[in-house]
Design a protein around this motif. Structure first.
Motif, PDB file in Angstrom:
ATOM      1  N   MET A 114       0.795  -1.185  -0.052  1.00 13.40           N
ATOM      2  CA  MET A 114      -0.006   0.139   0.063  1.00 13.40           C
ATOM      3  C   MET A 114       0.864   1.181  -0.192  1.00 13.40           C
ATOM      4  N   ASP A 115       2.008   1.095   0.484  1.00 15.35           N
ATOM      5  CA  ASP A 115       3.001   2.269   0.478  1.00 15.35           C
ATOM      6  C   ASP A 115       3.671   2.430  -0.862  1.00 15.35           C
ATOM      7  N   VAL A 116       4.010   1.470  -1.775  1.00 16.37           N
ATOM      8  CA  VAL A 116       4.645   1.775  -2.914  1.00 16.37           C
ATOM      9  C   VAL A 116       4.395   2.827  -3.924  1.00 16.37           C
ATOM     10  N   PRO A 117       2.734   3.099  -4.063  1.00 11.25           N
ATOM     11  CA  PRO A 117       2.459   4.262  -4.995  1.00 11.25           C
ATOM     12  C   PRO A 117       3.000   5.461  -4.301  1.00 11.25           C
ATOM     13  N   LEU A 118       3.110   5.521  -2.818  1.00  9.48           N
ATOM     14  CA  LEU A 118       3.618   6.813  -2.488  1.00  9.48           C
ATOM     15  C   LEU A 118       4.996   7.282  -2.715  1.00  9.48           C
ATOM     16  N   HIS A 119       5.760   5.985  -2.638  1.00 12.88           N
ATOM     17  CA  HIS A 119       7.345   6.240  -2.957  1.00 12.88           C
ATOM     18  C   HIS A 119       7.521   6.844  -4.510  1.00 12.88           C
ATOM     19  N   VAL A 143       3.720  -2.426  -8.968  1.00 19.08           N
ATOM     20  CA  VAL A 143       2.695  -2.234  -8.092  1.00 19.08           C
ATOM     21  C   VAL A 143       1.224  -2.991  -8.501  1.00 19.08           C
ATOM     22  N   GLY A 144       0.624  -3.616  -7.671  1.00 20.05           N
ATOM     23  CA  GLY A 144      -0.572  -4.310  -7.962  1.00 20.05           C
ATOM     24  C   GLY A 144      -1.686  -3.300  -8.593  1.00 20.05           C
ATOM     25  N   SER A 145      -2.487  -3.400  -9.509  1.00 16.24           N
ATOM     26  CA  SER A 145      -3.346  -2.509  -9.938  1.00 16.24           C
ATOM     27  C   SER A 145      -4.437  -2.406  -8.761  1.00 16.24           C
ATOM     28  N   ASP A 146      -4.660  -3.225  -8.036  1.00 14.21           N
ATOM     29  CA  ASP A 146      -5.786  -3.119  -6.912  1.00 14.21           C
ATOM     30  C   ASP A 146      -5.303  -1.962  -5.979  1.00 14.21           C
ATOM     31  N   VAL A 147      -3.894  -2.004  -5.717  1.00 14.80           N
ATOM     32  CA  VAL A 147      -3.232  -0.899  -4.648  1.00 14.80           C
ATOM     33  C   VAL A 147      -3.162   0.306  -5.299  1.00 14.80           C
ATOM     34  N   MET A 148      -2.793   0.424  -6.722  1.00 13.21           N
ATOM     35  CA  MET A 148      -2.862   1.840  -7.624  1.00 13.21           C
ATOM     36  C   MET A 148      -4.290   2.385  -7.310  1.00 13.21           C
ATOM     37  N   LEU A 157       0.436   8.958 -10.654  1.00 12.45           N
ATOM     38  CA  LEU A 157       1.673   8.519 -11.140  1.00 12.45           C
ATOM     39  C   LEU A 157       1.315   7.781 -12.385  1.00 12.45           C
ATOM     40  N   ILE A 158       2.542   7.672 -13.186  1.00  8.24           N
ATOM     41  CA  ILE A 158       2.150   7.147 -14.689  1.00  8.24           C
ATOM     42  C   ILE A 158       2.088   5.623 -14.768  1.00  8.24           C
ATOM     43  N   GLU A 159       1.287   4.862 -15.142  1.00  3.44           N
ATOM     44  CA  GLU A 159       1.034   3.579 -15.510  1.00  3.44           C
ATOM     45  C   GLU A 159       1.710   3.375 -16.644  1.00  3.44           C
TER      46      GLU A 159
END
Lengths: 398, 210
Positions: free
Chosen positions: B51-56, B67-72, B79-81
């Motif tokens: 859950m913290d990965v997108p914030l980094h 990162v899992g798309s669920d978390v995104m 962020l850019i996918e």
């Protein structure tokens, strides 16, 4: 203890001082080029704001009623207020209009942000045609950044016209979906739409290149290959060439898939970064579309930056040695005349009227000040070491 | 140097396999101890809770992330996918005990004020709001499948791979919300300024998928 509403903040201390200094420097710079200060109302009539705002910002408006019963929103964006001001206060003959501002904006935060309030500083040049206006704004922006100690700032430029031109070659609905995917930052979705068969192979191939058109200024040549006879990159090329001539080539990057959040941008656009921070400080560009929504024909360009962010990386956040001047029982007039000599050296100082010498020194230490000056004895104490110096000698040294 | 944030937990094995197929150095990453930042050649890896990965990435601490798309979607951070890796495929579903099933077969109004237990409160809110349905969302951090059994909720919105856990807890899938997979994401700034390095990885990934 009292607290603020969730999402609100008071800014004080060294950050507030840095923000004030950055604001003064930037606004003075703008004034010297004929920009006039603009203080927009914090409240905007809901009915007036709604139709001009992009959907993404509409959802973030903070609404309220005035005591007169008029539905309003807190201003979410100062550019809108500036254009509205131009439309209602100036005749076409009086243009161009140059405005600069620094004020709070209010909108519902988007994760991971948490604050409702932000500080926006910016400038707008409204009602003048041609790339001169864009270059003027960007030149002043870069000069302001340098003045604030943000020499590592740089711009990423794109052009909405280029994307719109390429997307105009396919059906409107699919074009809009592709634009939305780019706006969301989903290259995966953009790619998958192109591969879904909704776009023919020739156009899918051309459109698939848009996200890759990033890099230094040479990328424009690659972009021109996609639209050889087209003039959609002409403005951006002229702007980049002028900025190169002004010595800013190494602070410019190009991203032709760039789409700014506010979808009223309609030509060359840019994001502003510094190398020390991972997120954009703000940005700007041309927004002729917004102008025409007010019934004004012509070009408008501007930029808006996050003042708090700029200040927190500016030269003004560096700790400056500070002084506490103890009155030592002298009359206020004597204190001020002696203090003036120190103040003229440009070092910030604070006068202590406390009758007790030790209490005054204690307070200076608590505030982490570097020097404590005893006016009655004409002596200066270096608070770290406790070493005493004669005031006259010390003034000569600072 | 490129910094890549990786999720700890189950997905990490999948992520490491993908990185090695992309010819990125993973030897030190595989033999790590308790370190959370590992440098290997011209790459730096940051290990973080999923859950913290997108914030980094959003704050620019990492240039790229898997990162899992669920978390995104749950975090919805800007962020850019960059690409769908096609790995870690599973789905988010609505599931519950058989007695609730008929509410999902009738008119949407039957779903009003359903109590949904989930670790994805934002996805649940968006999913039901977009249908004009108001539900009560119960935010839990684990063992979501227990919630209907214990009377905490009527049903659950959760991630499912094989469906074995659901069956074991007598839960039936009523609706598929969205497919989920591991995505390659990048910070807006890094994608704009380090495209040359990033596009090498992206192109390799695309050729792997092709």
């Amino acid at each position: 203890m009292s607290r603020l509403p969730k999402g609100c903040t008071n800014v004080g201390g060294s950050l507030a001082s840095a923000m004030q200094k950055c604001r003064t420097d930037m606004i003075s710079k703008m004034h010297s080029y004929g920009y006039q200060t603009f203080w927009p109302s914090a409240l905007q009539l809901f009915e007036s704001a709604w139709e001009h705002l992009p959907f993404s910002l509409r959802k973030r408006l903070i609404t309220l009623n005035t005591p007169f019963g008029e539905p309003c929103c807190l201003r979410a964006d100062i550019t809108l207020a500036a254009v509205s001001f131009l439309a209602s206060h100036f005749s076409p003959e009086e243009r161009p209009l140059r405005l600069c501002y620094a004020d709070r904006i209010y909108k519902t935060p988007v994760r991971p942000d948490i604050y409702l309030e932000g500080f926006q500083i910016g400038a707008e040049l409204l009602g003048w045609e041609g790339e001169g206006a864009d270059v003027e704004l960007i030149f002043l922006l870069l000069q302001s950044m340098d003045m604030l100690g943000l020499e590592d700032s740089f711009l990423v430029l794109g052009d909405m016209t280029f994307i719109q031109q390429l997307l105009s070659e396919i059906d409107r609905r699919t074009g809009q979906s592709l634009l939305t995917a780019l706006e969301k930052g989903s290259y995966a979705e953009y790619d998958s739409m192109l591969k879904s068969g909704r776009v023919d192979t020739y156009h899918a191939q051309r459109l698939s290149e848009i996200p890759s058109l990033k890099g230094d200024l040479t990328i424009l040549k690659e972009a021109e290959r996609l639209l050889p006879e087209n003039k959609s990159l002409a403005s951006l090329k002229k702007i980049l060439s002028s900025l190169e001539d002004l010595g800013y080539a190494n602070r410019l990057k190009v991203d032709l898939s760039l789409i700014r959040e506010l979808n009223y941008y309609s030509g060359p656009i840019f994001d502003v970064y510094i190398s020390r921070h991972g997120r954009s400080l703000g940005g700007g560009g041309r927004y002729d579309g917004l102008l025409s929504s007010y019934g004004i024909l012509g070009q408008a360009t501007g930029f808006a930056l996050d003042l708090e962010l700029i200040a927190s990386f500016s030269k003004y956040t560096l700790t400056v040695p500070s002084i506490m001047v103890w009155s030592g029982g002298l009359s206020p007039s004597k204190v001020f005349s002696m203090t003036e000599m120190i103040r003229q050296k440009g070092t910030p100082l604070e006068i202590s009227w406390n009758p007790n010498r030790d209490d005054s020194i204690h307070l200076a230490r608590m505030r982490n000040l570097k020097w404590w000056v005893d006016l009655s004895e004409s002596a200066v104490m270096e608070l770290g070491s406790g070493e005493m110096t004669i005031l006259g000698e010390w003034i000569g040294g600072i | 140097m490129l910094t890549i944030a990786l999720p700890t937990g189950r997905v990490l094995t999948e992520a490491l396999d993908l990185l090695s197929k992309l010819d990125l150095p993973v030897t030190l990453l595989k033999s790590r101890g308790r370190e959370l930042v590992i440098e290997d050649g011209t790459y730096r890896y940051i290990l973080a809770k999923p859950m913290d990965v997108p914030l980094h990435v959003t704050y620019g601490a990492a240039d790229l992330a898997l990162v899992g798309s669920d978390v995104m979607w749950e975090i919805s951070a800007p962020l850019i996918e960059l690409a769908d890796t096609g790995r870690g495929r599973c789905r988010i579903v609505i599931a519950g005990p058989e007695r609730i099933a008929k509410r999902f077969l009738g008119h949407e109004s039957e779903l009003m004020w359903l109590r949904i237990a989930t670790k994805y409160p934002n996805i649940a809110d968006r999913y039901f709001s977009s249908r004009g349905v108001q539900v009560e969302i119960i935010h839990m951090h684990g063992s979501i499948e227990l919630a209907p059994m214990l009377g905490l909720s009527d049903c659950i919105l959760d991630i499912v791979q094989t469906g074995i856990t659901l069956k074991a807890n007598n839960l039936k899938i009523f609706e598929n919300v969205t497919p989920v997979s591991l995505r390659l994401t990048g910070s807006v700034k890094s994608v704009q300024t380090k495209w040359e390095e990033i596009s090498l990885i992206l192109n390799k990934m695309k050729s792997l998928r092709a």
